[in-house]
Design a protein around this motif. Structure first.
Motif, short mmCIF file in Angstrom:
data_model
loop_
_atom_site.label_atom_id
_atom_site.label_comp_id
_atom_site.label_asym_id
_atom_site.label_seq_id
_atom_site.Cartn_x
_atom_site.Cartn_y
_atom_site.Cartn_z
N VAL A 1 -11.25 -3.58 2.69
CA VAL A 1 -10.39 -4.76 2.73
C VAL A 1 -9.14 -4.39 1.97
N LEU A 2 -7.98 -4.55 2.59
CA LEU A 2 -6.71 -4.25 1.93
C LEU A 2 -5.83 -5.48 1.98
N CYS A 3 -5.48 -5.96 0.81
CA CYS A 3 -4.59 -7.11 0.69
C CYS A 3 -3.28 -6.62 0.09
N LEU A 39 -7.58 6.72 1.74
CA LEU A 39 -8.42 5.93 2.64
C LEU A 39 -8.70 6.68 3.94
N ALA A 40 -7.70 7.38 4.46
CA ALA A 40 -7.90 8.17 5.69
C ALA A 40 -8.92 9.28 5.44
N PRO A 42 0.83 -1.20 0.00
CA PRO A 42 0.00 0.00 0.00
C PRO A 42 0.86 1.26 0.00
N GLY A 43 0.63 2.12 -0.97
CA GLY A 43 1.40 3.36 -1.09
C GLY A 43 0.83 4.46 -0.20
N ARG A 72 0.16 2.47 9.66
CA ARG A 72 -0.49 3.45 8.80
C ARG A 72 -1.80 2.90 8.21
N VAL A 73 -1.83 1.61 7.93
CA VAL A 73 -3.05 0.96 7.42
C VAL A 73 -4.16 1.07 8.46
#
Length: 196
Positions: A83-85, A71-72, A63-64, A96-97
């Motif tokens: 959902v982040l893979c 997303l924030a 994730p960059g 950060r995620v």
């Protein structure tokens, strides 16, 4: 936002066409509706407003910063389950995620048969986070109300030469006369006193 059903409007974000196709097939099997197919360069906040997904599903190598910032921003303005893979991660990225409001984070191991389960987990976790956020906001409001009511009572006690019970009764009556919550009226009274 309450998602009571199990068929979701999903916005897919993936830079690899073959991985995107695998996700599309996994989602189609469960009859989820794909409302947008994007790569990680897309402005996610704009795309969310345009396509109105119920869930964002992102599959990337890592994730960059731009993705996490988007997303924030979405989490603040229009919170959604995410959902982040990722193929790889580190402890700083994981932090950060979480800060970005991601509901489910999977590193190195997305399997097509688990996609629907991931969506359900993300929704459940999102709903729990939203409930906690609402409870926290309500608690903050109650504390602010108590603080301002106490200050307004003190002001009335001093200016009207009242005891605490009399000041509270007057404050409550004035709020009721103006059809306001007592905390809101206390803030208005304090603001007016500051001006005078």
């Amino acid at each position: 936002m309450e998602l009571a059903h199990t068929k979701f409007r999903v916005m897919l974000v993936d830079d690899h066409p073959e991985r995107m196709q695998m996700l599309e097939q996994a989602l189609a099997i469960e009859q989820h509706v794909i409302v947008a197919r994007l790569d990680s360069r897309a402005d996610l906040a704009i795309e969310v407003n345009l396509h109105k997904p119920e869930i964002i599903f992102i599959d990337v190598d890592a994730p960059g910063r731009a993705t996490l910032e988007s997303l924030a921003q979405i989490n603040k303005l229009r919170p959604l389950p995410v959902v982040l893979c990722a193929a790889r991660s580190d402890s700083e990225t994981a932090r950060r995620v979480v800060d970005a409001g991601v509901s489910a984070y999977v590193v190195n191991g997305l399997q097509p048969e688990r996609v629907s389960a991931l969506l359900e987990v993300a929704v459940a976790r999102f709903e729990m986070q939203q409930t906690l956020r609402l409870e926290l906001d309500a608690a903050r409001t109650r504390l602010a109300d108590q603080r301002d009511i106490e200050k307004a009572k003190g002001l009335l006690m001093k200016r009207r030469n009242l005891d605490e019970a009399g000041a509270f009764a007057l404050l409550r009556r004035m709020a009721m006369d103006r059809q306001q919550k007592i905390g809101d009226y206390a803030r208005a009274l304090l603001s007016a006193a500051d001006v005078l």
